[in-house]
Design an enzyme around this catalytic site. Sequence first.
Site, PDB file in Angstrom:
ATOM      1  N   HIS A   7     -23.278  -5.128 -38.589  1.00 56.55           N
ATOM      2  CA  HIS A   7     -24.316  -5.929 -37.926  1.00 56.55           C
ATOM      3  C   HIS A   7     -25.649  -5.822 -38.637  1.00 56.55           C
ATOM      4  O   HIS A   7     -25.894  -4.896 -39.390  1.00 56.55           O
ATOM      5  CB  HIS A   7     -24.471  -5.567 -36.440  1.00 56.55           C
ATOM      6  CG  HIS A   7     -24.866  -4.141 -36.150  1.00 56.55           C
ATOM      7  ND1 HIS A   7     -23.960  -3.139 -35.912  1.00 56.55           N
ATOM      8  CD2 HIS A   7     -26.076  -3.541 -36.028  1.00 56.55           C
ATOM      9  CE1 HIS A   7     -24.591  -2.000 -35.657  1.00 56.55           C
ATOM     10  NE2 HIS A   7     -25.891  -2.217 -35.733  1.00 56.55           N
ATOM     11  N   HIS A  79     -32.643  -2.976 -39.004  1.00 59.59           N
ATOM     12  CA  HIS A  79     -31.680  -2.251 -39.845  1.00 59.59           C
ATOM     13  C   HIS A  79     -30.445  -3.089 -40.129  1.00 59.59           C
ATOM     14  O   HIS A  79     -30.236  -4.135 -39.507  1.00 59.59           O
ATOM     15  CB  HIS A  79     -31.285  -0.902 -39.202  1.00 59.59           C
ATOM     16  CG  HIS A  79     -30.546  -0.976 -37.898  1.00 59.59           C
ATOM     17  ND1 HIS A  79     -31.166  -0.892 -36.675  1.00 59.59           N
ATOM     18  CD2 HIS A  79     -29.222  -1.094 -37.615  1.00 59.59           C
ATOM     19  CE1 HIS A  79     -30.252  -0.950 -35.706  1.00 59.59           C
ATOM     20  NE2 HIS A  79     -29.069  -1.087 -36.250  1.00 59.59           N
ATOM     21  N   GLU A 130     -27.812   1.843 -41.194  1.00 60.78           N
ATOM     22  CA  GLU A 130     -26.931   2.532 -40.239  1.00 60.78           C
ATOM     23  C   GLU A 130     -25.529   2.537 -40.829  1.00 60.78           C
ATOM     24  O   GLU A 130     -25.083   1.533 -41.402  1.00 60.78           O
ATOM     25  CB  GLU A 130     -26.934   1.771 -38.899  1.00 60.78           C
ATOM     26  CG  GLU A 130     -26.003   2.379 -37.849  1.00 60.78           C
ATOM     27  CD  GLU A 130     -26.007   1.601 -36.515  1.00 60.78           C
ATOM     28  OE1 GLU A 130     -26.714   0.571 -36.412  1.00 60.78           O
ATOM     29  OE2 GLU A 130     -25.294   2.034 -35.595  1.00 60.78           O
TER      30      GLU A 130
HETATM   31  C1  LIG Z   1     -27.083   2.019 -30.962  1.00 57.24           C
HETATM   32  C2  LIG Z   1     -27.064   1.865 -32.423  1.00 57.24           C
HETATM   33  C3  LIG Z   1     -25.900   0.982 -32.863  1.00 57.24           C
HETATM   34  O1  LIG Z   1     -26.058  -0.099 -33.429  1.00 57.24           O
HETATM   35  O2  LIG Z   1     -24.742   1.438 -32.596  1.00 57.24           O
HETATM   36  C4  LIG Z   1     -28.410   1.437 -32.985  1.00 57.24           C
HETATM   37  O3  LIG Z   1     -28.537   0.573 -33.803  1.00 57.24           O
HETATM   38  S1  LIG Z   1     -29.745   2.347 -32.443  1.00 57.24           S
HETATM   39  C5  LIG Z   1     -31.151   1.718 -33.302  1.00 57.24           C
HETATM   40  C6  LIG Z   1     -32.353   2.555 -33.060  1.00 57.24           C
HETATM   41  N1  LIG Z   1     -32.235   3.876 -33.695  1.00 57.24           N
HETATM   42  C7  LIG Z   1     -32.785   4.218 -34.859  1.00 57.24           C
HETATM   43  O4  LIG Z   1     -33.492   3.415 -35.471  1.00 57.24           O
HETATM   44  C8  LIG Z   1     -32.557   5.614 -35.339  1.00 57.24           C
HETATM   45  C9  LIG Z   1     -33.073   5.902 -36.714  1.00 57.24           C
HETATM   46  N2  LIG Z   1     -34.499   5.569 -36.843  1.00 57.24           N
HETATM   47  C10 LIG Z   1     -35.466   6.512 -36.940  1.00 57.24           C
HETATM   48  O5  LIG Z   1     -35.194   7.718 -36.922  1.00 57.24           O
HETATM   49  C11 LIG Z   1     -36.885   6.017 -37.034  1.00 57.24           C
HETATM   50  O6  LIG Z   1     -36.948   4.699 -36.486  1.00 57.24           O
HETATM   51  C12 LIG Z   1     -37.439   6.019 -38.483  1.00 57.24           C
HETATM   52  C13 LIG Z   1     -36.639   5.121 -39.400  1.00 57.24           C
HETATM   53  C14 LIG Z   1     -37.466   7.452 -39.026  1.00 57.24           C
HETATM   54  C15 LIG Z   1     -38.863   5.448 -38.412  1.00 57.24           C
HETATM   55  O7  LIG Z   1     -39.558   6.157 -37.438  1.00 57.24           O
HETATM   56  P1  LIG Z   1     -41.130   5.887 -37.215  1.00 57.24           P
HETATM   57  O8  LIG Z   1     -41.359   4.423 -37.047  1.00 57.24           O
HETATM   58  O9  LIG Z   1     -41.618   6.807 -36.150  1.00 57.24           O
HETATM   59  O10 LIG Z   1     -41.653   6.426 -38.558  1.00 57.24           O
HETATM   60  P2  LIG Z   1     -42.943   6.156 -39.375  1.00 57.24           P
HETATM   61  O11 LIG Z   1     -43.909   5.313 -38.627  1.00 57.24           O
HETATM   62  O12 LIG Z   1     -43.376   7.490 -39.827  1.00 57.24           O
HETATM   63  O13 LIG Z   1     -42.375   5.323 -40.575  1.00 57.24           O
HETATM   64  C16 LIG Z   1     -42.235   5.814 -41.856  1.00 57.24           C
HETATM   65  C17 LIG Z   1     -42.249   4.629 -42.793  1.00 57.24           C
HETATM   66  O14 LIG Z   1     -41.018   3.912 -42.621  1.00 57.24           O
HETATM   67  C18 LIG Z   1     -41.295   2.571 -42.274  1.00 57.24           C
HETATM   68  N3  LIG Z   1     -40.288   2.112 -41.319  1.00 57.24           N
HETATM   69  C19 LIG Z   1     -40.112   2.533 -40.063  1.00 57.24           C
HETATM   70  N4  LIG Z   1     -39.078   1.911 -39.485  1.00 57.24           N
HETATM   71  C20 LIG Z   1     -38.581   1.058 -40.422  1.00 57.24           C
HETATM   72  C21 LIG Z   1     -37.517   0.127 -40.445  1.00 57.24           C
HETATM   73  N5  LIG Z   1     -36.760  -0.054 -39.389  1.00 57.24           N
HETATM   74  N6  LIG Z   1     -37.288  -0.563 -41.570  1.00 57.24           N
HETATM   75  C22 LIG Z   1     -38.070  -0.377 -42.665  1.00 57.24           C
HETATM   76  N7  LIG Z   1     -39.099   0.490 -42.710  1.00 57.24           N
HETATM   77  C23 LIG Z   1     -39.356   1.194 -41.601  1.00 57.24           C
HETATM   78  C24 LIG Z   1     -42.685   2.602 -41.676  1.00 57.24           C
HETATM   79  O15 LIG Z   1     -43.287   1.328 -41.777  1.00 57.24           O
HETATM   80  C25 LIG Z   1     -43.359   3.635 -42.538  1.00 57.24           C
HETATM   81  O16 LIG Z   1     -43.719   3.064 -43.775  1.00 57.24           O
HETATM   82  P3  LIG Z   1     -45.204   3.193 -44.378  1.00 57.24           P
HETATM   83  O17 LIG Z   1     -45.409   4.684 -44.447  1.00 57.24           O
HETATM   84  O18 LIG Z   1     -45.101   2.543 -45.714  1.00 57.24           O
HETATM   85  O19 LIG Z   1     -46.083   2.507 -43.407  1.00 57.24           O
HETATM   86 CO   LIG Z   2     -27.352  -0.773 -34.953  1.00 58.68          CO
END
Ligand SMILES: C[C@@H](C(=O)O)C(=O)SCCNC(=O)CCNC(=O)[C@H](O)C(C)(C)COP(=O)(O)OP(=O)(O)OC[C@H]1O[C@@H](n2cnc3c(N)ncnc32)[C@H](O)[C@@H]1OP(=O)(O)O
Ligand SMILES: [Co+2]
Length: 137
Positions: A7, A79, A130
């Site tokens: 996805h 993602h 992912e």
């Molecule tokens: C249920 C499941 C499923 O399908 O089965 C799902 O999908 S669950 C979907 C939801 N779950 C997840 O997303 C889990 C993994 N995600 C995470 O752990 C977090 O979202 C992070 C990816 C670590 C980002 O966390 P956070 O926004 O707090 O971090 P941050 O503000 O320090 O961001 C660090 C840098 O990464 C960038 N950044 C953040 N999120 C981003 C994304 N989605 N795509 C691209 N870049 C991204 C920010 O702009 C920043 O860049 P700059 O420093 O350049 O400004």
């Molecule tokens: Co997902």
Amino acid sequence: MIGRLNHIAIAVPDLDRAAAKYRDDLGAHVSAPQALPEHGVTVVFVDTGNTKVELLEPLGDESPVVGFLAKNPDGGMHHMCFEVPDIMAAAKQLQAAGARVLGDGQPKIGAHGLPVLFLHPKDFCGTLIELEESGKD
Ligand SMILES: C[C@@H](C(=O)O)C(=O)SCCNC(=O)CCNC(=O)[C@H](O)C(C)(C)COP(=O)(O)OP(=O)(O)OC[C@H]1O[C@@H](n2cnc3c(N)ncnc32)[C@H](O)[C@@H]1OP(=O)(O)O
Ligand SMILES: [Co+2]
């Protein structure tokens, strides 16, 4: 290593509104909302035949998508999810190549009842990846 694109996910500020757009304007089949508290999101899936679109909105205070939506208030591509046959083998190989596996490194059960892991967007061309274990070779 990676297999099919399972996805593409789009983070949105209002899931009902986004689901209605896909259903009514784009004429897509949209699933019922699914709350996933362990992931901090509520999701619906849009089935496009060859893959799916996951629409997600934040759930709870600890949601990992709050920061993303603060930067992208209208929503945006969040993602991509690829299938892998063996998620722990994939994680080990990617860590050896220098990629950061997010969280505690242990898979959680994702929206399809299968183990999932996330890789840091800064390690993959600015795209959050992912991985979902497909259980197939
Ligand atoms: C249920 C499941 C499923 O399908 O089965 C799902 O999908 S669950 C979907 C939801 N779950 C997840 O997303 C889990 C993994 N995600 C995470 O752990 C977090 O979202 C992070 C990816 C670590 C980002 O966390 P956070 O926004 O707090 O971090 P941050 O503000 O320090 O961001 C660090 C840098 O990464 C960038 N950044 C953040 N999120 C981003 C994304 N989605 N795509 C691209 N870049 C991204 C920010 O702009 C920043 O860049 P700059 O420093 O350049 O400004
Ligand atoms: Co997902």
